[in-house]
Design an enzyme around this catalytic site. Structure first.
Site, PDB file in Angstrom:
ATOM      1  N   TYR A 144       1.966  -6.196  -2.373  1.00 39.39           N
ATOM      2  CA  TYR A 144       2.515  -7.471  -1.474  1.00 39.39           C
ATOM      3  C   TYR A 144       3.282  -6.612  -0.395  1.00 39.39           C
ATOM      4  O   TYR A 144       4.201  -5.920  -0.819  1.00 39.39           O
ATOM      5  CB  TYR A 144       3.407  -8.469  -2.483  1.00 39.39           C
ATOM      6  CG  TYR A 144       3.842  -9.592  -1.346  1.00 39.39           C
ATOM      7  CD1 TYR A 144       3.132 -10.159  -0.844  1.00 39.39           C
ATOM      8  CD2 TYR A 144       5.364  -9.604  -1.192  1.00 39.39           C
ATOM      9  CE1 TYR A 144       3.845 -11.523  -0.140  1.00 39.39           C
ATOM     10  CE2 TYR A 144       5.936 -10.669  -0.419  1.00 39.39           C
ATOM     11  CZ  TYR A 144       5.164 -11.495   0.188  1.00 39.39           C
ATOM     12  OH  TYR A 144       5.670 -12.501   0.858  1.00 39.39           O
ATOM     13  N   ASP A 238       5.622   1.269   1.261  1.00 40.22           N
ATOM     14  CA  ASP A 238       6.469  -0.136   1.497  1.00 40.22           C
ATOM     15  C   ASP A 238       7.331   0.218   0.207  1.00 40.22           C
ATOM     16  O   ASP A 238       7.016  -0.140  -0.955  1.00 40.22           O
ATOM     17  CB  ASP A 238       5.332  -1.166   1.274  1.00 40.22           C
ATOM     18  CG  ASP A 238       6.043  -2.464   1.314  1.00 40.22           C
ATOM     19  OD1 ASP A 238       7.585  -2.406   1.493  1.00 40.22           O
ATOM     20  OD2 ASP A 238       5.672  -3.545   1.386  1.00 40.22           O
ATOM     21  N   LYS A 266      15.417  -5.643   0.773  1.00 44.11           N
ATOM     22  CA  LYS A 266      16.236  -5.777  -0.413  1.00 44.11           C
ATOM     23  C   LYS A 266      17.331  -5.122  -0.628  1.00 44.11           C
ATOM     24  O   LYS A 266      18.601  -5.716   0.167  1.00 44.11           O
ATOM     25  CB  LYS A 266      15.281  -5.849  -1.580  1.00 44.11           C
ATOM     26  CG  LYS A 266      14.154  -6.655  -1.493  1.00 44.11           C
ATOM     27  CD  LYS A 266      13.199  -6.951  -2.686  1.00 44.11           C
ATOM     28  CE  LYS A 266      12.064  -8.191  -2.288  1.00 44.11           C
ATOM     29  NZ  LYS A 266      10.726  -7.858  -2.241  1.00 44.11           N
TER      30      LYS A 266
HETATM   31  C1  LIG Z   1       9.823  -8.476  -1.131  1.00 42.29           C
HETATM   32  C2  LIG Z   1       8.674  -7.494  -0.550  1.00 42.29           C
HETATM   33  C3  LIG Z   1       8.268  -7.399   0.740  1.00 42.29           C
HETATM   34  C4  LIG Z   1       8.617  -8.784   1.647  1.00 42.29           C
HETATM   35  O1  LIG Z   1      10.089  -8.893   1.896  1.00 42.29           O
HETATM   36  P1  LIG Z   1      10.680 -10.437   2.477  1.00 42.29           P
HETATM   37  O2  LIG Z   1      12.143  -9.824   2.636  1.00 42.29           O
HETATM   38  O3  LIG Z   1      10.568 -11.160   1.323  1.00 42.29           O
HETATM   39  O4  LIG Z   1      10.111 -10.706   3.647  1.00 42.29           O
HETATM   40  C5  LIG Z   1       7.682  -6.687   1.402  1.00 42.29           C
HETATM   41  N1  LIG Z   1       7.113  -5.770   0.545  1.00 42.29           N
HETATM   42  C6  LIG Z   1       7.424  -5.703  -0.619  1.00 42.29           C
HETATM   43  C7  LIG Z   1       7.230  -4.358  -1.459  1.00 42.29           C
HETATM   44  C8  LIG Z   1       8.300  -6.344  -1.353  1.00 42.29           C
HETATM   45  O5  LIG Z   1       8.758  -6.322  -2.466  1.00 42.29           O
END
Ligand SMILES: *Cc1c(COP(=O)(O)O)cnc(C)c1O
Length: 428
Positions: A144, A238, A266
């Site tokens: 994701y 990511d 995060k």
């Molecule tokens: C949470 C997450 C996102 C998206 O971040 P948001 O702050 O929710 O937009 C993208 N990539 C990874 C790997 C994530 O865990």
């Protein structure tokens, strides 16, 4: 457990907000039951509107590595608020947080802050396309990368194919440049490079946390690096979730593979909305206003958010044993689960990376999304509901990762294992 106030609050919210929530997973759809409406957090605990207390293994889906209401983060935010909420002009705090992260991440030479992980990834992809002059991107099934159009693609069958959107509202034209490969399967990536001469980048969660916890193998990432180099494509890690969660210096430090760009989020916001993308200086130079690739944000680098991020990363950096301690606790929890599950003859796969942990009700090792999908989600739902009832707050899906915060003590972990043991007995 009395959850009357949550029931009422959910009913009201559903009339006002689609599904009653502002991010779908919060609605508990995949496990059933009533999402708890939260009154407050305190250290390891969430307290709901009925006054029930839960040991929180979600920690806002990752950001709160020190638990709720960490004193230094809270004080930094209060101090920042007194100077003003937003200026739309540069502040020194942005450079301070940039300097900290650049110092910690080998592969980040320059960085830009945004307000969410979605934004960070979307911008990194645009930059990779602008830098290479190519349009196609490769992503992995089960990873994701936020909810931007081009990345909302999964594979129905794990087959390698040009992507079709997985959400109504995303035109097929917008995802025709997104190629799908299978996680931990290098042949599937080779196939993508055979299919397209115009691949700008490969984006991957090097420690996948959005199909449950599924780390990429070292060999796979090394091969990925080689393929990208061979074809002139950029490799993007990511690490919005794994960054400052799995270890201090990023996935590159534990896998040995260096990306060209990294996305973060995060933890670097300490609970405030912060995302970031950074990497090689020559690539970042293509970003506006230095270069032509446009990217902007009214609240990017927001001073209050920067203050929370700074306090969080400073505290992490000052605490050399942090990830060792968190990993020991995560391992204790997962080993306890594994042992209890074995006792009740329940097949369970567990894994840990730093403060991240995952468990699948699955008969065999999970290496990709297709494997993860073979998990017994009905059993997970029963486990989730029963644990919640006992005061243990786990992510409300089999395909999410759990998080240890420093505020979660060994005693709490022992109590969690004892409860899980009892519940495994009921759901076998
Ligand atoms: C949470 C997450 C996102 C998206 O971040 P948001 O702050 O929710 O937009 C993208 N990539 C990874 C790997 C994530 O865990």
């Amino acid at each position: 457990m009395n959850i009357e106030h949550s029931v009422n609050a959910f009913e009201k919210a559903q009339n006002l907000i689609p599904g009653g929530v502002n991010s779908p997973v919060r609605a508990f759809k995949s496990v059933g039951g009533i999402p708890r409406f939260i009154q407050s957090g305190e250290g390891a605990y969430l307290i709901d509107v009925d006054g029930n207390r839960y040991v929180d293994y979600v920690q806002s889906w990752g950001p709160l590595i020190f638990g709720h209401r960490d004193e230094s983060i809270e004080n930094a935010v209060i101090e920042a608020v007194k100077h003003g909420l937003s200026f739309g002009a540069p502040t020194e705090a942005e450079s301070e947080l940039a300097e900290l992260i650049i110092d910690i991440y080998d592969s980040i030479e320059k960085i830009r802050f945004v307000s969410s992980g979605t934004e960070a990834v979307m911008s990194a992809i645009r930059l990779a396309r602008g830098f290479t002059g190519r349009d196609d991107i490769v992503k992995f099934t089960g990873c994701y990368h936020g909810h931007s159009d081009a990345l909302l693609v999964q594979a129905g069958s794990g087959a390698v194919t040009f992507g079709t959107p997985s959400s109504p509202g995303v035109p097929a034209d917008f995802t025709k440049h997104t190629l799908l490969a299978e996680y931990n399967n290098i042949e599937s990536v080779k196939k993508c490079f055979q299919d397209s001469p115009g691949i700008a980048c490969v984006i991957i969660e090097p420690i996948a946390g959005n199909m449950g916890l599924v780390p990429a193998t070292k060999d796979f990432l090394a091969e990925l690096r080689k393929l990208c180099d061979k074809h002139g494509a950029l490799l993007i890690f990511d690490e919005v979730m794994s960054g400052f969660r799995a270890c201090l210096h990023g996935a590159e430090s534990i896998t040995g593979t260096k990306p060209d760009l990294v996305t973060l989020g995060k933890v670097i916001g300490g609970g405030m909305p912060v995302g970031a993308f950074g990497g090689r200086r020559d690539i970042m130079a293509h970003l506006s206003p230095e270069g032509g690739v446009y990217q902007a944000g009214t609240l990017s680098g927001n001073p209050v958010a920067m203050a929370a991020g700074l306090a969080s990363i400073r505290k992490i950096k000052a605490n050399a044993r942090l990830y060792g301690v968190l990993e020991e606790r995560a391992k204790r929890l997962m080993e306890g689960f594994a042992k209890a599950a074995a006792k009740h003859a329940i097949p369970l796969q567990t894994d840990v990376r730093g403060s991240m942990f995952g468990f699948f009700f699955n008969c065999s090792h999970v290496a990709n999304f297709a494997d993860a999908l073979k998990s017994d989600t009905a059993r997970f739902a029963r486990f989730h509901a029963a644990m919640l009832d006992e005061g243990f707050y786990f992510a409300c899906s089999q395909f999410e990762t759990g998080f240890i915060a420093t505020a979660i003590t060994d005693t709490m972990i022992e109590e969690t294992i004892t409860a899980a043991d009892r519940i495994f007995g009921e759901i076998k």
